[in-house]
Design an enzyme around this catalytic site. Structure first.
Site, PDB file in Angstrom:
ATOM      1  N   GLU A 508       7.640   0.764 -55.916  1.00 15.63           N
ATOM      2  CA  GLU A 508       7.759  -0.477 -55.340  1.00 15.63           C
ATOM      3  C   GLU A 508       7.663  -1.641 -55.971  1.00 15.63           C
ATOM      4  O   GLU A 508       7.308  -2.808 -56.029  1.00 15.63           O
ATOM      5  CB  GLU A 508       6.391  -0.744 -54.305  1.00 15.63           C
ATOM      6  CG  GLU A 508       6.529   0.326 -53.205  1.00 15.63           C
ATOM      7  CD  GLU A 508       5.408  -0.141 -52.110  1.00 15.63           C
ATOM      8  OE1 GLU A 508       4.710  -1.310 -52.295  1.00 15.63           O
ATOM      9  OE2 GLU A 508       5.270   0.668 -50.862  1.00 15.63           O
ATOM     10  N   GLU A 601       5.995   7.423 -49.142  1.00 14.69           N
ATOM     11  CA  GLU A 601       4.828   6.727 -48.601  1.00 14.69           C
ATOM     12  C   GLU A 601       5.115   6.711 -47.124  1.00 14.69           C
ATOM     13  O   GLU A 601       6.322   6.069 -46.470  1.00 14.69           O
ATOM     14  CB  GLU A 601       4.370   5.357 -49.010  1.00 14.69           C
ATOM     15  CG  GLU A 601       3.792   5.485 -50.664  1.00 14.69           C
ATOM     16  CD  GLU A 601       3.233   4.156 -50.952  1.00 14.69           C
ATOM     17  OE1 GLU A 601       3.018   3.475 -50.315  1.00 14.69           O
ATOM     18  OE2 GLU A 601       3.394   3.925 -52.309  1.00 14.69           O
TER      19      GLU A 601
END
Length: 910
Positions: A508, A601
């Site tokens: 991220e 995720e």
């Protein structure tokens, strides 16, 4: 080799050089690997404002930091800082040279010896008043917890004092007989900005706290007496999004080797199938020459089987052709050798495969004398990445049933302990988990030894940030100068582990937002990894980048964080600010038809074990908020009906449905397997996260059974929630949910049927949402294919009456490291767990052990972990018992609570 080809390669693997766990050492071997974990003196400055001036570099001033922002908040640009103090960076950077490919970019050490006159680095400094510690050591876990809005370490970093500056000192003896040898210090992990002095000389260091590194002590060694080692650690505040720990929190080794030896992490093993039953095994060996002259070295390599106890087979199963190389002083010489291994035992994940391992023993000879021996554990497997079938291992499609794991070990903190990590993996395996994503940093090397042995698949990850920051003082400060060295060191250390199936070079990262600039940086990292290991695919996890952006093209595997099932995309989340994304599996699959897609995720569902709030959301996924029954800001607990999530997350039910609708997705890594210290969304005055399937103490949340039903469909079980102790809800609607691997279920309340239900498409639990509470017994009978599958019941209990205690292992080793985990239950007279009991429990011990921590899984509990007193949380508590080194015998654990019958547990330390 084109790694996006669906018919990818065969891989193999190795472990660290001279791994101390590998037994059968030869009688003649000039290489020694000596643990330096014992006998340290430790001192931490009381204040960040009262320290020394031996700083690595200047840092930005932190003027405003929001500790409770959403985890998917946009990273921001780094601040430029003007250097106006003398810093030691120029003396530390040359440590990176071994891992910088372009020699013209190697750092030259300046003249001088900073810190030489500082008292702490001198042999004659009196450190007797400093604390005695044994490594691995995490200074932050002792606490106390820092409560309040303006605490120096807020909820994001676990409210523990892991920040600060500290020194470690130890005297080491090196014999005169070691003259002529190379002497190295190997540090598996130090958090962070480690700088090392020996005998008053600044040797070097490594700023990134998660990487392992080696320093050459040889030029500074006193071979005729005591050597004073001094290590400075500087862990900034506001430097992480989770609890990083502080100090030298992994193992430290002294390695003695002949001046000509196999280099650190100096072997690389691969394999290629050349016939149905034969594999070509290749090994690259890097030999270092620290001698004064050119020398010829004869290299012999033999392959042995490696059993579960790390014992080599009595006889070797294959050998390589002998090879001779000429080595030059101060240089590394690399050679590649290959052999054929017939009918190898392949490494693969259970339950359908077996994690078989081998070891290559590399022997170096000079003038007929054995001068070095180096062991390389590895495994042989075929690894294919198919965009339609997912990941194929040894010809078998293997769906990823994975979780994300942070590096802390709960109440033990960041200090690595092999048994504690093994326990985590054992409970995950019981759930049906077969894969781990390491979030978001390289692990302790021993963790990968465990995943190799047990058979977990691993995504090994290096960075959470690149050049754009997530917290003011995170590792974006060192990324520009250290990213190449960090990345190459990371791959070289871990590339021979069979459990590692993929490299992740980012999580991220803010560069998702910077278009071509970010994509170019991603490609640069990708290319560095491929130079070190062309056999495995690369990836970086994306929570923002979309298929039409340049960022996804920089990697081999598409890793999506939450985007597959959609982010804030349903009515329950519509009022929230932040990234909003519709489910993107189809768009990514269309844009990248040759790439495997995996959910790196998923979920980020939230709950507090055993806590149930009302009313209960009627849909399948909602943010954990007060108005919808998701959370209680006063108690800071989250509803355990397992329907509630982080603002950007999704329930397990929603994730399962999305994955089932898109079967080409290779699988998922749930956020997260275990609760961890820090990042306590949604209540940042707490100490630990709410997103684990298993709580911080290792107790299973209700969500555990959702994943177990999905990942172990042949396991006969049924699980009912909530508990049935609700004296203030008589006659009120109290929904009942049943989780089972069966396909039908009938629920009974006090013997009366409440109806029989069958799972529909994209349904993963049974719900009776209109049940009105009456004390008594709930019973469920489940079916599969028309036959009774499993039964279970929950009862309204009596008052707490006594304690029951039991241990995960009744026998431990008296090495000072082994652990026994003692679970305590508060039960009524019929020995039913009282599900809302919070009695204060006291742990006492007799014999050759000690209590090192207690816990209960309550994220709001600010009692220090080292206390022997712990309130039960919803009926459960945990005590962790440590063996005492060289002190075998019986350990008696006594558990007491006022007004309750006590319990005892006996453990044998051998």
């Amino acid at each position: 080799m084109n790694i996006i080809n669906p018919l990818l390669v065969t891989l193999t693997f190795t472990v660290l050089t001279g791994c101390s766990e590998i037994k059968n050492e030869p009688e003649i071997n000039s290489r020694e690997r000596i643990s330096l974990n014992e006998g340290w003196r430790f001192m931490k400055y009381d204040s960040l404002n009262k320290t020394d001036n031996l700083i690595y570099d200047v840092r930005p001033e932190v003027t405003d930091y929001n500790d409770s922002k959403d985890a998917d908040s946009k990273p921001t640009e780094a601040k430029v800082v003007e250097q106006n103090r003398k810093v030691l960076k120029a003396w530390i950077l040359p440590t990176a040279n071994e891992f910088i490919k372009d020699t013209s970019k190697h750092y030259k050490r300046p003249a001088g010896n900073p810190g030489k006159d500082f008292p702490f680095v001198q042999e004659n400094f009196n450190d007797s008043v400093w604390e005695k510690v044994t490594l691995p050591h995490d200074w932050g876990i002792k606490g106390p917890f820092l409560e309040g809005k303006d605490a120096e370490a807020g909820g994001g970093m676990g409210r523990l004092p892991s920040h600060g500056i500290a020194w470690y000192r130890k005297k080491i003896d090196i014999n005169e007989s070691d003259k002529g040898k190379s002497i190295f210090l190997d540090i598996d992990g130090a958090m962070s900005y480690a700088m090392v002095w020996l005998n008053g000389n600044l040797v070097g260091g490594w700023p990134y706290g998660y990487n392992s590194f080696r320093l050459d002590l040889t030029p500074y060694v006193n071979f005729e007496g005591t050597n004073q080692l001094a290590i400075r650690i500087d862990n900034p505040p506001d430097s992480a999004r989770w609890y990083p720990g502080g100090g030298i929190y992994r193992n430290v080794w002294l390695t003695k080797a002949n001046s000509i030896h196999v280099n650190h992490w100096g072997t690389y093993v691969t394999a290629e199938q050349i016939s149905p039953s034969n594999f070509k095994v290749k090994i690259k060996i890097k030999v270092s020459n620290y001698a004064e002259n050119e020398e010829y070295v004869l290299i012999k390599n033999k392959i042995y089987e490696l059993d579960k106890e790390d014992q080599l087979s009595p006889d070797y199963v294959a050998s390589f052709p002998e090879s001779q190389i000429k080595t030059s002083p101060e240089k590394n010489t690399e050679i590649g050798i290959e052999t054929t291994l017939n009918n190898p035992k392949l490494w693969g994940p259970p339950p359908s495969q077996t994690p078989n391992r081998y070891v290559i023993v590399t022997s170096l000879y000079n003038k007929g004398k054995l001068i070095d021996e180096y062991k390389t554990p590895f495994g042989i497997r075929q690894l294919q990445f198919n965009p339609e079938k997912g990941i194929i291992i040894n010809g078998e499609p293997v769906k990823i049933k994975g979780v994300n794991q942070h590096h802390d070990l709960g109440s033990l903190g960041a200090a690595f302990n092999t048994r504690a990590a093994e326990r985590q993996l054992e409970i995950l395996k019981e759930m049906g988990c077969n894969a781990i994503r390491l979030a978001h940093n390289p692990p302790a090397p021993e963790l990968l030894n465990l995943t190799d042995k047990i058979g977990f698949l691993v995504i090994d990850e290096i960075f959470d940030v690149w050049e754009r920051k997530k917290t003011p003082l995170d590792f974006h400060l060192i990324f520009p100068e250290w990213h190449e060295a960090d990345t190459r060191a990371f791959v070289r250390r871990d590339r021979n582990h069979p459990s590692v199936i993929m490299w992740s070079f980012g999580n991220e990262v803010g560069e998702q937002y910077t278009d071509n600039e970010g994509a170019e940086l991603g490609k640069k990292l990708n290319d560095i990894i491929k130079e070190e290991d062309p056999m495995r695919p690369t990836t970086a996890s994306m929570n923002f980048a979309k298929p039409d952006m340049p960022f996804p093209a920089s990697m081999d595997v598409i890793s999506l964080n939450y985007q597959g099932e959609g982010i804030r995309d349903t009515p329950a989340y519509s009022h929230l600010k932040g990234i909003k994304t519709s489910p993107l599996y189809p768009e990514f699959h269309k844009k990248f038809p040759d790439k495997v897609i995996i959910s790196s995720e998923t979920a980020s569902a939230l709950s507090t074990r055993g806590t149930y709030l009302f009313p209960v959301f009627e849909g399948i996924s909602a943010p954990a908020e007060e108005g919808n029954g998701g959370g209680n800001p006063e108690s800071q607990y989250v509803n355990s009906y397992e329907l509630y999530t982080a603002p950007f997350g999704a329930s397990a039910d929603k994730v399962f449905a999305s994955q089932d609708k898109h079967p080409y997705v290779a699988g998922e890594f749930v956020w997260s397997g275990w609760d961890y210290l820090g990042e306590p969304t949604p209540y940042y005055s707490s100490r630990s996260s709410y997103c684990g399937i298993i709580d911080l103490a290792g107790f299973k949340k209700d969500r555990f059974y959702l994943y177990q039903a999905r990942w172990r469909p042949d396991l006969h079980f049924a699980h009912i929630l909530p508990h049935w102790n609700w004296p203030d809800r008589i006659g009120k609607v109290t929904p009942v949910h049943v989780i089972t691997s069966g396909d039908e279920a009938e629920l009974f309340l006090n013997g009366q049927s409440l109806g029989k239900k069958r799972k529909g498409q994209y349904e993963y639990r049974f719900r009776w949402d209109k049940v009105k509470y009456q004390p008594g017994e709930l019973k469920v009978v489940t079916y599969k294919n028309g036959k009774i599958w499993a039964k279970n019941s929950v009862k309204t209990t009596g008052a707490p009456y006594k304690l029951i205690a039991f241990t995960d292992r009744g026998e431990i080793t008296s090495n000072g490291k082994d652990l026994s985990f003692v679970t305590v239950k508060v039960v009524d007279e019929e020995e039913n767990v009282v599900p809302d009991a919070n009695n204060l429990i006291e742990f006492y011990i007799e014999g050759s052990g000690r209590i090192i921590a207690t816990d209960n899984g309550d994220p709001t509990d600010m009692n220090e972990f080292q206390s022997n007193k712990r309130k039960a949380f919803n009926g459960l508590a945990l005590g962790i018992i440590n063996s005492v080194k060289n002190n075998s015998g019986n350990i008696k654990v006594i558990v007491k609570s006022d007004g309750l019958q006590p319990a005892t547990v006996n453990i044998h330390s051998k």
